[in-house]
Write a protein that holds these residues in place. Structure first.
Motif, PDB file in Angstrom:
ATOM      1  N   GLY A 203      -4.181  25.081  50.756  1.00 34.82           N
ATOM      2  CA  GLY A 203      -2.923  25.324  50.075  1.00 34.82           C
ATOM      3  C   GLY A 203      -1.950  26.152  50.889  1.00 34.82           C
ATOM      4  N   GLY A 204      -1.219  25.497  51.792  1.00 32.76           N
ATOM      5  CA  GLY A 204      -0.186  26.191  52.547  1.00 32.76           C
ATOM      6  C   GLY A 204      -0.650  26.857  53.824  1.00 32.76           C
ATOM      7  N   GLY A 237     -11.342  17.493  45.723  1.00 30.05           N
ATOM      8  CA  GLY A 237     -12.171  18.347  44.888  1.00 30.05           C
ATOM      9  C   GLY A 237     -12.170  19.802  45.305  1.00 30.05           C
ATOM     10  N   TYR A 238     -11.567  20.108  46.453  1.00 25.03           N
ATOM     11  CA  TYR A 238     -11.587  21.472  46.978  1.00 25.03           C
ATOM     12  C   TYR A 238     -10.380  22.291  46.519  1.00 25.03           C
ATOM     13  CZ  TYR A 238      -8.953  18.521  50.230  1.00 25.03           C
ATOM     14  OH  TYR A 238      -8.113  17.576  50.761  1.00 25.03           O
ATOM     15  N   TRP A 244      -4.646  28.859  45.791  1.00 30.18           N
ATOM     16  CA  TRP A 244      -3.189  28.734  45.901  1.00 30.18           C
ATOM     17  C   TRP A 244      -2.511  30.090  45.763  1.00 30.18           C
ATOM     18  CZ3 TRP A 244      -0.186  25.025  47.703  1.00 30.18           C
ATOM     19  CH2 TRP A 244      -0.666  23.715  47.743  1.00 30.18           C
ATOM     20  N   LYS A 245      -2.924  30.892  44.776  1.00 34.32           N
ATOM     21  CA  LYS A 245      -2.301  32.196  44.538  1.00 34.32           C
ATOM     22  C   LYS A 245      -2.514  33.126  45.725  1.00 34.32           C
ATOM     23  CE  LYS A 245      -2.470  32.189  39.470  1.00 34.32           C
ATOM     24  NZ  LYS A 245      -3.078  32.803  38.262  1.00 34.32           N
ATOM     25  N   ILE A 250      -0.259  35.581  50.850  1.00 36.16           N
ATOM     26  CA  ILE A 250      -0.304  35.762  52.304  1.00 36.16           C
ATOM     27  C   ILE A 250       0.977  35.236  52.943  1.00 36.16           C
ATOM     28  CG2 ILE A 250      -1.459  34.998  54.426  1.00 36.16           C
ATOM     29  CD1 ILE A 250      -4.105  35.052  52.808  1.00 36.16           C
ATOM     30  N   ARG A 251       1.429  34.061  52.489  1.00 40.16           N
ATOM     31  CA  ARG A 251       2.653  33.477  53.048  1.00 40.16           C
ATOM     32  C   ARG A 251       3.869  34.352  52.760  1.00 40.16           C
ATOM     33  NH1 ARG A 251       3.583  27.404  51.588  1.00 40.16           N
ATOM     34  NH2 ARG A 251       5.289  27.763  53.063  1.00 40.16           N
TER      35      ARG A 251
END
Length: 269
Positions: A203-204, A237-238, A244-245, A250-251
Motif C-alpha cells: 500500500g504505497g 489476499g495480502y 494502509w494506515k 510513513i508517507r
C-alpha cells in the motif's frame, strides 16, 4: 549490461513464466533478469532453473523465506544483487511489450526516474494467453484482445505510438509517480536514498520511494503511453487496512519532513 530488470513474485509460476517469455523477445537483449522472490515454494525455483536454458539473458533468483508480505525487503536485496548501473522495475504479473526495455533505455536521463503504467486484462484473457501469443505479440493486438472478450474501450494505452504517445504522455493527468510495475532509474540514485523502506508492506510502498527521490532532487518523466505492459489478473489476499494506515503515516512523514534516506532500507540487508 545496459540494464537489470527486477521483478517481484510470490508463488505465481504460471504468470511469472508468461512474463519471462515477454522479456525473452525484447528488441534490446543486453540486460539481466532478477527475480525478487518474497518466499515462494520450490515450484518457482524449478521454473527458473528450466527457463535459464530457454532464454538468452542471465537470470538471477534472489529469494527470502516467507514471512508475510515483505516485498520492500526482497526488492532491496535484488538491488544489491544487480550488475547494471540502470535498474528497471516491474512485477511478475506484467507481460512487457517487445520494446519495453528499449523504451526505458531510450528515455533514461540523469536526474530523472521514469514512470510507466499497465493495461489491465480480465482473468479469462490472462489465463488464455499462451507462449505463442506472447512471442507473436498477439496479446498486445487490440483486435485479438477484443476477439477474446476485452471490452472495447480505453485502448489508447495499447494503440498509441510515435507523436501520439508522446502527446498523451504530456497531457495525461496521471502523476508521474514511482510505480513498481513499470519504473526505472539509476542504481546510484536508489543506493543514495537507501532503497525501499522495509517498515512498509502493501500500500504505497512504491510511491514512498518515489517521494524520497523527489526530495533528493530528482524529477520524473511520464512514459505511460510508451513503455507498455499488460497486467494479468489475480486476487490480492495480502491487503489489509492496518497496513494502509501505517504506510500512509510513513508517507506523510516523508513528504512533511522531506525525508531522503530511509533508516530501514538497503543497509538493513
Amino acid at each position: 549490461m545496459k540494464a537489470s530488470v527486477i521483478m517481484s513474485t510470490y508463488n505465481s509460476e504460471e504468470w511469472l513464466e508468461k512474463v519471462i517469455w515477454g522479456f525473452s523477445v525484447q528488441t534490446e537483449l543486453d540486460f539481466e533478469i532478477i527475480i525478487a522472490d518474497d518466499g515462494s515454494g520450490p515450484k518457482t525455483k524449478e521454473l527458473l532453473d528450466k527457463m535459464r536454458a530457454e532464454i538468452s539473458m542471465p537470470l538471477q533468483h534472489v529469494w527470502q523465506e516467507d514471512n508475510g508480505f515483505q516485498k520492500t525487503q526482497i526488492l532491496n536485496k535484488a538491488i544489491i544483487a544487480s550488475k547494471s548501473d540502470y535498474l528497471i522495475f516491474t512485477d511478475g504479473d506484467c507481460i512487457p511489450r517487445k520494446d519495453f526495455v528499449e523504451t526505458h533505455l531510450h528515455f533514461r536521463e540523469s536526474g530523472y526516474f521514469l514512470s510507466g503504467g499497465y493495461f489491465k486484462l480480465p482473468m479469462n484473457i490472462s489465463q488464455a494467453i499462451s507462449k505463442n501469443d506472447i512471442i507473436s505479440q498477439k496479446c498486445f493486438d487490440i483486435k485479438w484482445l477484443v476477439g477474446m472478450g476485452l471490452p472495447s474501450k480505453n485502448k489508447l494505452k495499447l494503440t498509441a505510438s510515435g507523436f501520439l504517445a508522446k502527446f498523451l504522455n504530456f497531457i495525461t493527468p496521471t502523476k508521474a509517480s514511482w510505480n513498481g510495475h513499470n519504473a526505472s532509474t539509476w542504481k546510484s540514485e536508489l543506493l543514495y536514498v537507501n532503497g525501499f523502506n522495509q517498515e512498509m508492506q502493501y500500500g504505497g510502498e512504491d510511491r514512498e520511494l518515489g517521494e524520497r527521490l523527489f526530495n533528493k532532487g530528482l524529477k520524473s518523466k511520464q512514459i505511460r503511453y510508451s513503455a507498455i505492459c499488460v497486467h494479468l489478473d489475480h486476487a490480492r489476499g495480502y491487503v489489509n487496512e492496518e497496513m494502509w494506515k501505517k504506510n500512509a503515516s510513513i508517507r506523510e512523514n516523508t513528504r512533511k519532513n522531506k525525508v531522503v534516506k530511509t533508516l530501514t532500507g538497503i543497509n538493513s540487508n
